[in-house]
Scaffold this active site. Structure first.
Site, short mmCIF file in Angstrom:
data_model
loop_
_atom_site.label_atom_id
_atom_site.label_comp_id
_atom_site.label_asym_id
_atom_site.label_seq_id
_atom_site.Cartn_x
_atom_site.Cartn_y
_atom_site.Cartn_z
N MET A 1 4.22 -11.02 10.96
CA MET A 1 5.71 -10.66 10.20
C MET A 1 6.36 -11.54 9.47
O MET A 1 7.53 -11.48 8.80
CB MET A 1 6.75 -10.18 11.44
CG MET A 1 6.29 -9.13 12.44
SD MET A 1 5.90 -7.45 11.50
CE MET A 1 7.46 -7.17 11.18
N ARG A 2 5.53 -12.38 9.01
CA ARG A 2 6.03 -13.20 7.73
C ARG A 2 5.19 -13.15 6.52
O ARG A 2 3.98 -12.72 6.46
CB ARG A 2 5.55 -14.70 8.19
CG ARG A 2 6.43 -15.22 9.22
CD ARG A 2 6.44 -16.45 9.62
NE ARG A 2 7.52 -16.65 10.52
CZ ARG A 2 8.87 -16.80 10.48
NH1 ARG A 2 9.47 -17.01 9.15
NH2 ARG A 2 9.63 -16.73 11.30
N LYS B 1 8.08 -23.08 4.19
CA LYS B 1 7.05 -22.29 4.44
C LYS B 1 5.53 -23.13 3.93
O LYS B 1 4.82 -23.15 4.59
CB LYS B 1 7.01 -21.05 3.67
CG LYS B 1 6.03 -19.95 3.54
CD LYS B 1 6.00 -18.88 2.73
CE LYS B 1 7.18 -17.82 3.21
NZ LYS B 1 6.99 -16.86 3.96
N HIS C 1 -1.71 -1.68 7.53
CA HIS C 1 -0.47 -1.20 7.26
C HIS C 1 -0.46 0.11 7.68
O HIS C 1 -1.24 0.96 7.22
CB HIS C 1 0.26 -1.37 5.83
CG HIS C 1 1.47 -1.00 5.60
ND1 HIS C 1 2.76 -1.50 5.99
CD2 HIS C 1 2.27 0.30 5.17
CE1 HIS C 1 3.73 -1.09 5.86
NE2 HIS C 1 3.57 0.18 5.50
N ASN D 1 -4.75 -7.34 5.26
CA ASN D 1 -3.60 -6.72 6.14
C ASN D 1 -4.05 -5.15 6.37
O ASN D 1 -4.56 -4.50 5.71
CB ASN D 1 -2.38 -6.77 5.45
CG ASN D 1 -1.15 -6.56 6.32
OD1 ASN D 1 -1.08 -6.91 7.59
ND2 ASN D 1 -0.15 -5.84 5.76
N GLY E 1 -0.35 -7.25 19.33
CA GLY E 1 -1.59 -7.73 19.31
C GLY E 1 -2.82 -6.52 19.63
O GLY E 1 -3.99 -7.09 19.86
N SER E 2 -2.44 -5.29 19.46
CA SER E 2 -3.50 -4.38 19.86
C SER E 2 -4.64 -4.34 18.91
O SER E 2 -5.52 -4.14 19.31
CB SER E 2 -2.86 -2.68 19.82
OG SER E 2 -2.34 -2.22 18.78
N ASN E 3 -4.39 -4.57 17.50
CA ASN E 3 -5.38 -4.71 16.70
C ASN E 3 -6.25 -5.80 16.85
O ASN E 3 -7.34 -5.84 16.66
CB ASN E 3 -4.79 -4.71 15.14
CG ASN E 3 -4.34 -3.18 14.67
OD1 ASN E 3 -5.24 -2.57 14.51
ND2 ASN E 3 -3.05 -2.92 14.84
#
Ligand code: GRF
Length: 195
Positions: free
Chosen positions: A91-92, A66, A110, A108, A13-15
């Protein structure tokens, strides 16, 4: 305007923290309405508690599909008036239910210069390959893995001899700077116009 965000995270969770920090320092005109996580014990949850941010923690294996858990998430996000979903180490794979409810409103980050090195362990993949220019990508989320339209990228060159830990550290620093800046741009361009 103050945009309502939902952060999705599964790990450190650093972002998430960097985005919250930018909000506190008024570099980002937003509010984190809820942290969504599929890992109830992850460190991002602790960070959210510390900042008194609402948390929706779920365990995917307790749902039949899902679609079922995403339907619950969609209801929550709509109730809270969320305008933008920000994935930060989630991560999903995002499914149709979320994607159809928030078209073009899911982004997102990356840790590589996409389209190079999509998927897991991107920094390690790039390092092992011997790349000389590392970077990060902020992109829209579509049905593929790290395939959505690119919004922003940034990069740095290594001189050689850096350890992977040093490269990782630099990548994370770049993420923490660029993600809040890019969200701010989106708020004042795309989100503003659509209101
Ligand atoms: C970041 O490197 C991000 O690019 C990737 O997952 C990592 C999450 O790190 N998608 P953190 O949980 O924000 O510290």
């Amino acid at each position: 305007m103050t945009a309502k965000l939902s952060l999705f995270a599964s790990g450190n969770g650093s972002n998430f923290e960097a985005i919250q920090q930018a909000i506190v320092e008024k570099r980002l005109d937003a509010y984190i309405a809820v942290l969504v996580t599929d890992q109830p014990d992850c460190y991002a949850v602790e960070r959210a508690r510390k900042h008194n941010i609402d948390i929706f923690a779920f365990s995917a294996k307790t749902y039949s599909s899902k679609e079922t858990y995403e339907t619950e998430i969609v209801k929550l996000l709509k109730d809270k008036g969320v305008e933008l979903i920000v994935l930060a180490g989630y991560m999903r794979i995002v499914g149709n239910v979320l994607m159809e409810t928030f078209p073009d409103r899911i982004i997102n980050i990356h840790p590589s210069l996409l389209p190079a090195f999509p998927g897991l362990h991107a920094i390690n993949q790039a390092y092992q390959y011997g790349v000389k220019v590392f970077g990060i990508t902020i992109h829209h989320v579509d049905a593929g893995i790290d395939t959505g339209k690119i919004i922003e990228q940034d990069a740095f060159r290594i001189e050689g001899g850096e350890t992977i830990e040093e490269v990782e550290e630099k990548i994370h620093q770049l993420e923490h700077k660029r993600y809040p800046e890019t969200i701010q741009k989106i708020i004042h361009t795309t989100l503003c116009k659509k209101k």
